[in-house]
Design a protein around this motif. Structure first.
Motif, short mmCIF file in Angstrom:
data_model
loop_
_atom_site.label_atom_id
_atom_site.label_comp_id
_atom_site.label_asym_id
_atom_site.label_seq_id
_atom_site.Cartn_x
_atom_site.Cartn_y
_atom_site.Cartn_z
N ALA A 136 -7.79 6.04 8.48
CA ALA A 136 -8.68 7.19 8.41
C ALA A 136 -10.14 6.74 8.49
O ALA A 136 -10.96 7.37 9.17
CB ALA A 136 -8.43 7.98 7.13
N SER A 137 -10.45 5.64 7.81
CA SER A 137 -11.82 5.12 7.86
C SER A 137 -12.17 4.68 9.28
O SER A 137 -13.27 4.93 9.77
CB SER A 137 -11.97 3.93 6.90
OG SER A 137 -11.81 4.35 5.56
N LEU A 138 -11.23 4.02 9.95
CA LEU A 138 -11.48 3.55 11.31
C LEU A 138 -11.75 4.72 12.26
O LEU A 138 -12.64 4.66 13.10
CB LEU A 138 -10.28 2.76 11.82
CG LEU A 138 -10.11 1.33 11.31
CD1 LEU A 138 -8.78 0.76 11.79
CD2 LEU A 138 -11.25 0.44 11.75
N LEU A 139 -10.98 5.77 12.12
CA LEU A 139 -11.09 6.89 13.05
C LEU A 139 -12.17 7.89 12.65
O LEU A 139 -12.62 8.68 13.47
CB LEU A 139 -9.74 7.60 13.15
CG LEU A 139 -8.72 6.86 14.02
CD1 LEU A 139 -7.29 7.17 13.60
CD2 LEU A 139 -8.93 7.21 15.48
N ARG A 140 -12.58 7.84 11.38
CA ARG A 140 -13.58 8.80 10.90
C ARG A 140 -14.99 8.38 11.30
O ARG A 140 -15.83 9.22 11.61
CB ARG A 140 -13.46 8.92 9.39
CG ARG A 140 -14.35 10.02 8.79
CD ARG A 140 -14.15 10.07 7.29
NE ARG A 140 -12.78 10.42 6.93
CZ ARG A 140 -12.08 9.82 5.97
NH1 ARG A 140 -12.62 8.82 5.29
NH2 ARG A 140 -10.85 10.20 5.70
N TYR A 141 -15.25 7.09 11.29
CA TYR A 141 -16.61 6.61 11.53
C TYR A 141 -16.81 6.26 13.00
O TYR A 141 -15.88 5.90 13.71
CB TYR A 141 -16.90 5.40 10.66
CG TYR A 141 -16.87 5.70 9.19
CD1 TYR A 141 -17.83 6.52 8.60
CD2 TYR A 141 -15.85 5.21 8.38
CE1 TYR A 141 -17.80 6.83 7.25
CE2 TYR A 141 -15.81 5.49 7.03
CZ TYR A 141 -16.78 6.31 6.47
OH TYR A 141 -16.73 6.61 5.14
N ASP B 241 -23.28 -3.72 7.74
CA ASP B 241 -22.63 -4.92 8.25
C ASP B 241 -21.29 -5.19 7.59
O ASP B 241 -20.32 -5.58 8.24
CB ASP B 241 -23.55 -6.13 8.06
CG ASP B 241 -24.75 -6.09 9.01
OD1 ASP B 241 -24.65 -5.36 10.02
OD2 ASP B 241 -25.74 -6.78 8.75
N THR B 242 -21.21 -4.98 6.26
CA THR B 242 -19.96 -5.25 5.55
C THR B 242 -18.85 -4.35 6.05
O THR B 242 -17.74 -4.80 6.35
CB THR B 242 -20.15 -5.05 4.03
OG1 THR B 242 -21.19 -5.93 3.57
CG2 THR B 242 -18.86 -5.34 3.29
N ARG B 243 -19.14 -3.05 6.15
CA ARG B 243 -18.13 -2.12 6.64
C ARG B 243 -17.79 -2.43 8.09
O ARG B 243 -16.62 -2.37 8.50
CB ARG B 243 -18.62 -0.68 6.51
CG ARG B 243 -17.67 0.34 7.13
CD ARG B 243 -18.23 1.74 7.04
NE ARG B 243 -18.26 2.22 5.67
CZ ARG B 243 -18.90 3.31 5.29
NH1 ARG B 243 -19.61 4.00 6.18
NH2 ARG B 243 -18.87 3.70 4.03
N LEU C 220 -13.93 -3.95 12.10
CA LEU C 220 -13.63 -4.73 13.30
C LEU C 220 -12.42 -5.64 13.06
O LEU C 220 -11.61 -5.86 13.98
CB LEU C 220 -14.85 -5.55 13.71
CG LEU C 220 -16.01 -4.76 14.30
CD1 LEU C 220 -17.21 -5.67 14.54
CD2 LEU C 220 -15.60 -4.08 15.60
N GLU C 221 -12.30 -6.14 11.86
CA GLU C 221 -11.14 -6.97 11.52
C GLU C 221 -9.86 -6.14 11.58
O GLU C 221 -8.84 -6.57 12.14
CB GLU C 221 -11.29 -7.58 10.13
CG GLU C 221 -10.08 -8.39 9.68
CD GLU C 221 -10.17 -8.82 8.23
OE1 GLU C 221 -9.15 -9.32 7.70
OE2 GLU C 221 -11.24 -8.64 7.62
#
Length: 286
Positions: A38-43, A50-52, A57-58
């Motif tokens: 959800a985080s990958l597709l939401r943002y 940089d941390t996020r 990306l990982e």
């Protein structure tokens, strides 16, 4: 991108067999895996700080390398039961600390509600002394409702009942309605649908779509998720009308809250493998 090019590109990394490992993770892990997607597709794909960005990306690299487990492991040594998934509870219901009192005292002095330097303590007037903290601070997401609660004199049932009765009155007084959350049913059948409808592999295909600015048609999605040798066939119409809407719903914060609430009520399932959860009846989790 042409339809033929889409299938060739996707098949370079996507294999339904890679997702067999989902049967070995736990119900708690399943919630975590969906939450990360959800985080990958939401943002957006700049991913913010940089941390996020590095973490996302990982995760993306793992998915596009054919490894669907982002935070789960099937080789973990047995551990004690996980904590209640409503981990944010301590952010909303907790003890008031000395640091909290210190910050609040400073705020009261700024507002000239507490005496200054006259050797005495307390508010400047009886009227101020009767004011509630929430009457002074604007009640919003950053300013909680402060309560006095004597658990030594009340049973758990009495505490819960008193709070239940007072909540509507407090919300009315402060004009703070209850946050909207879909009342649609979430239960064991929902968890089973996540597996039966192959929602996690579908989310990964949706991630590829977003990353490449391409579109996988419903019929293509059907062929990828239910290949010819599959025992179950769901056509493009079912993908469109039932499966993809569930996948899109799984990306919402509301779905995450409902999933966590269900796990909280059935916390013994948090460490239960999905393969075993799929064998259960609804009555077993009631």
């Amino acid at each position: 991108m042409k339809a033929s090019e889409v299938m060739v590109s996707v098949k370079r990394w996507f294999s339904l067999r890679n997702y067999d490992v989902l049967q070995e993770i736990t119900a708690g892990d399943l919630s975590d895996e969906i939450n990360r997607r959800a985080s990958l597709l939401r943002y957006d794909f700049d991913y913010g700080n940089d941390t996020r960005r590095l973490r996302c990306l990982e995760y993306e690299a793992r998915i596009l390398a054919g490894n669907p487990l982002l935070v789960s492991s099937t080789t973990k040594a047995p551990t004690a039961r996980k904590i209640n998934p409503l981990t944010d509870a301590s952010l909303h219901v907790r003890h008031i600390t000395v640091a909290d009192i210190g910050r609040y005292e400073a705020r009261l002095r700024e507002l000239d509600i507490l005496r200054r330097g006259d050797g005495s303590s307390g508010p400047v007037s009886k009227e101020d002394g009767r004011r509630r903290l929430t009457d002074i601070d604007e009640l919003n997401a950053d300013h909680p409702l402060y309560l006095w609660l004597n658990i030594a004199l009340l049973t758990d049932e009495e505490v819960v009942e008193h709070v239940k009765r007072m909540l509507p009155q407090w919300r009315k007084e402060y004009g703070t309605g209850e946050p909207a959350i879909n009342t649609s049913r979430f239960g064991l059948s929902t968890v089973k649908k996540l597996i039966h409808y192959r929602i996690i592999p579908m989310l990964d295909l949706m991630l590829w779509e977003k990353r490449n600015g391409a579109r996988i048609s419903y019929e293509q999605m059907s062929r990828l998720l239910y290949p010819d040798d599959s025992n179950v066939i769901r056509g493009g119409a079912q993908i469109k009308d039932t499966d993809r809407p569930l996948a899109e719903r799984a990306l919402t914060r509301e779905f995450d809250r409902l999933f966590n609430l269900w796990l909280s009520k059935n916390d013994y399932l948090m460490d239960t493998k999905i393969a075993d959860v799929m064998k259960m009846d609804e009555e077993e989790t009631a």
